[in-house]
Write a protein that holds these residues in place. Structure first.
Motif, PDB file in Angstrom:
ATOM      1  N   LEU A 187       0.981  -0.992   0.062  1.00 13.20           N
ATOM      2  CA  LEU A 187       0.254  -0.078   0.123  1.00 13.20           C
ATOM      3  C   LEU A 187       1.121   1.187   0.100  1.00 13.20           C
ATOM      4  O   LEU A 187       1.831   1.312   0.746  1.00 13.20           O
ATOM      5  CB  LEU A 187      -0.959   0.014   1.209  1.00 13.20           C
ATOM      6  N   VAL A 188       0.754   2.311  -0.946  1.00 15.95           N
ATOM      7  CA  VAL A 188       1.433   3.269  -0.982  1.00 15.95           C
ATOM      8  C   VAL A 188       0.777   4.691  -1.007  1.00 15.95           C
ATOM      9  O   VAL A 188      -0.453   4.520  -1.362  1.00 15.95           O
ATOM     10  CB  VAL A 188       2.229   3.175  -2.100  1.00 15.95           C
ATOM     11  N   SER A 189       1.158   5.761  -0.501  1.00 19.21           N
ATOM     12  CA  SER A 189       0.536   7.022  -0.678  1.00 19.21           C
ATOM     13  C   SER A 189       0.549   7.635  -2.037  1.00 19.21           C
ATOM     14  O   SER A 189       1.482   7.379  -2.813  1.00 19.21           O
ATOM     15  CB  SER A 189       1.253   7.960   0.525  1.00 19.21           C
ATOM     16  N   ASN A 196       3.347   9.158  -6.880  1.00 16.93           N
ATOM     17  CA  ASN A 196       3.945  10.344  -7.611  1.00 16.93           C
ATOM     18  C   ASN A 196       5.311  10.345  -7.921  1.00 16.93           C
ATOM     19  O   ASN A 196       5.972  10.568  -9.023  1.00 16.93           O
ATOM     20  CB  ASN A 196       3.240  11.727  -7.138  1.00 16.93           C
ATOM     21  N   ALA A 197       6.233  10.164  -6.635  1.00 12.83           N
ATOM     22  CA  ALA A 197       7.535  10.100  -6.873  1.00 12.83           C
ATOM     23  C   ALA A 197       8.000   9.026  -7.949  1.00 12.83           C
ATOM     24  O   ALA A 197       8.771   9.450  -8.873  1.00 12.83           O
ATOM     25  CB  ALA A 197       8.217   9.931  -5.627  1.00 12.83           C
ATOM     26  N   VAL A 198       7.523   7.637  -7.702  1.00  9.40           N
ATOM     27  CA  VAL A 198       7.843   6.831  -8.568  1.00  9.40           C
ATOM     28  C   VAL A 198       7.615   7.130 -10.229  1.00  9.40           C
ATOM     29  O   VAL A 198       8.249   6.918 -11.222  1.00  9.40           O
ATOM     30  CB  VAL A 198       7.372   5.434  -8.162  1.00  9.40           C
ATOM     31  N   LEU A 199       6.229   7.509 -10.218  1.00 11.89           N
ATOM     32  CA  LEU A 199       5.815   7.770 -11.550  1.00 11.89           C
ATOM     33  C   LEU A 199       6.778   9.127 -12.179  1.00 11.89           C
ATOM     34  O   LEU A 199       6.896   9.241 -13.435  1.00 11.89           O
ATOM     35  CB  LEU A 199       4.243   8.375 -11.529  1.00 11.89           C
ATOM     36  N   ASP A 200       7.378   9.851 -11.591  1.00 12.71           N
ATOM     37  CA  ASP A 200       8.146  10.923 -11.886  1.00 12.71           C
ATOM     38  C   ASP A 200       9.535  10.199 -12.427  1.00 12.71           C
ATOM     39  O   ASP A 200      10.470  11.086 -13.089  1.00 12.71           O
ATOM     40  CB  ASP A 200       8.530  11.877 -10.581  1.00 12.71           C
ATOM     41  N   MET A 201       9.976   9.187 -11.910  1.00 18.01           N
ATOM     42  CA  MET A 201      10.958   8.523 -12.461  1.00 18.01           C
ATOM     43  C   MET A 201      10.863   8.052 -13.716  1.00 18.01           C
ATOM     44  O   MET A 201      10.196   7.237 -14.204  1.00 18.01           O
ATOM     45  CB  MET A 201      11.479   7.386 -11.584  1.00 18.01           C
ATOM     46  N   PRO A 202      11.794   8.604 -14.631  1.00 19.43           N
ATOM     47  CA  PRO A 202      11.453   8.441 -16.199  1.00 19.43           C
ATOM     48  C   PRO A 202      12.148   7.138 -16.722  1.00 19.43           C
ATOM     49  O   PRO A 202      11.957   6.931 -17.777  1.00 19.43           O
ATOM     50  CB  PRO A 202      12.112   9.545 -16.736  1.00 19.43           C
ATOM     51  N   GLU A 203      12.695   6.238 -16.134  1.00 17.42           N
ATOM     52  CA  GLU A 203      13.351   5.039 -16.510  1.00 17.42           C
ATOM     53  C   GLU A 203      12.288   4.188 -17.112  1.00 17.42           C
ATOM     54  O   GLU A 203      11.277   3.919 -16.894  1.00 17.42           O
ATOM     55  CB  GLU A 203      14.232   4.221 -15.384  1.00 17.42           C
TER      56      GLU A 203
END
Ligand code: UDP
Ligand code: MG
Length: 315
Positions: A158-160, A165-172
């Motif tokens: 479960l994530v906040s 959003n932080a993970v989705l901001d990672m472009p790899e």
């Protein structure tokens, strides 16, 4: 939207009915403030038609269909990008990870954690090989990687919203989702659970896929294998030195040098090392290549349920 549940599905026609059944029970307290997102990762069975049919009866259900099979981690990413919830819960379609643990995870998140990941205390019904390789994988990964990725955890968590959003901001392009969440930081905590056997169907992770997954994880989160090449060259220098002493010694002592054995040994040793280091270099160069192409990770071919849903991530 308060809660999004994201489930990647590839050829899971047998799991879907049971999955929906258990998930709808789990989300009851949230009513229509919850959504279930099933991502069909290019299934060749009835998975999509089942999702489509069920979405008519279950208003919280959304289905996304990828244009082709892109793999577990990309399918998961597609679902995460579509999720609108403040809290996002992810699990596999085969119910190996019990969704009923969600309320407990919620309580922990209320205490200020951004990521509550499930930690497998036990794995039932999986082959010895699968368990042993998973055990080794997480330990090797951790000893090599620059971020600490918790042992024995999957993507079940479960994530906040801000962690997501932080993970989705990672472009790899190469996405090792659990490692990315670990890298993000914030407060994280594990919750132990017992990993059940797959309810129905069989694993969608054959050995080849596991190997791919492990290499993605290692190269994505550690530069150490590259440095390993340098270390090996030290080792080979050292061995050369020993060989030199031996050759020199035998030259003086016996005055003969048949030398066939040592020759073969030396050649195979060094060519082995060279191939290994070339292979490691190749892995990273290959990844550079993939990253520079900047292709979209996936395309959606169909979507059902909650039509107003934006396909782009919300900020
Ligand atoms: N999966 C997917 N795409 C793939 C392979 C797997 O979306 O190419 C999904 C699969 O449907 C399941 C999850 O990823 O929901 C994990 O797969 P599986 O349970 O087969 O892996 P295992 O638990 O055996 O490691
Ligand atoms: Mg499974």
């Amino acid at each position: 939207m308060h809660l999004s549940i994201v489930v990647p599905c590839m050829n899971e026609e047998e799991s879907i009915p049971l999955l929906i059944d258990r998930l709808t029970k789990v989300i009851q307290p949230w009513g229509n403030k919850a959504e279930i997102i099933l991502v069909d990762d290019g299934s060749t069975d009835e998975t999509w038609s089942l999702i489509e049919a069920t979405s008519k009866n279950v208003p919280q259900l959304r289905g996304l269909r990828l244009s082709a099979n892109r793999g577990h981690q990309i399918a998961l990413t597609a679902g995460l990008e579509a999720a609108k919830g403040e809290r996002i819960f992810m699990l596999d379609a085969d119910l190996q990870d019990p969704p009923e643990i969600l309320p407990e995870m919620m309580v922990m998140m209320d205490q200020g954690y951004d990521v509550v990941y499930g930690r497998r205390a036990k794995r039932k019904g999986e082959s010895l090989f699968k368990r042993a390789s998973a055990f080794l994988f997480y330990r090797i990964l951790n000893s090599l990687s620059d971020v600490s990725i918790p042992n024995d955890t999957g993507d079940f968590r479960l994530v906040s919203r801000r962690a997501l959003n932080a993970v989705l901001d990672m472009p790899e392009q190469t996405r090792f989702v659990r490692g990315m969440f670990a890298w993000v930081g914030y407060k994280q905590i594990g919750l132990e659970y017992i990993r059940e056997a797959r309810m129905v169907g069989e694993t969608k992770y054959p050995f080849k896929a596991m190997l791919r997954f492990a290499t993605d994880a290692l190269t994505g989160f550690s530069l150490r294998p590259l440095r390993f090449a340098t270390r090996l060259s030290f080792l080979s220098l050292f061995v050369t030195l020993l060989m030199a002493v031996y050759v020199f010694g035998s030259l003086i002592m016996f005055n003969t040098a048949p030398g066939w054995a040592s020759m073969v040994l030396a050649v195979s040793f060094f060519s082995g090392i060279q191939l290994l280091t070339l292979g490691i270099l190749g892995e990273y160069i290959g990844r550079l290549y993939v990253e520079t192409k900047r292709r979209p990770l996936y395309f959606l071919s169909e979507e059902v349920g909650a039509k107003s849903a934006p396909l782009q991530k919300e900020k």
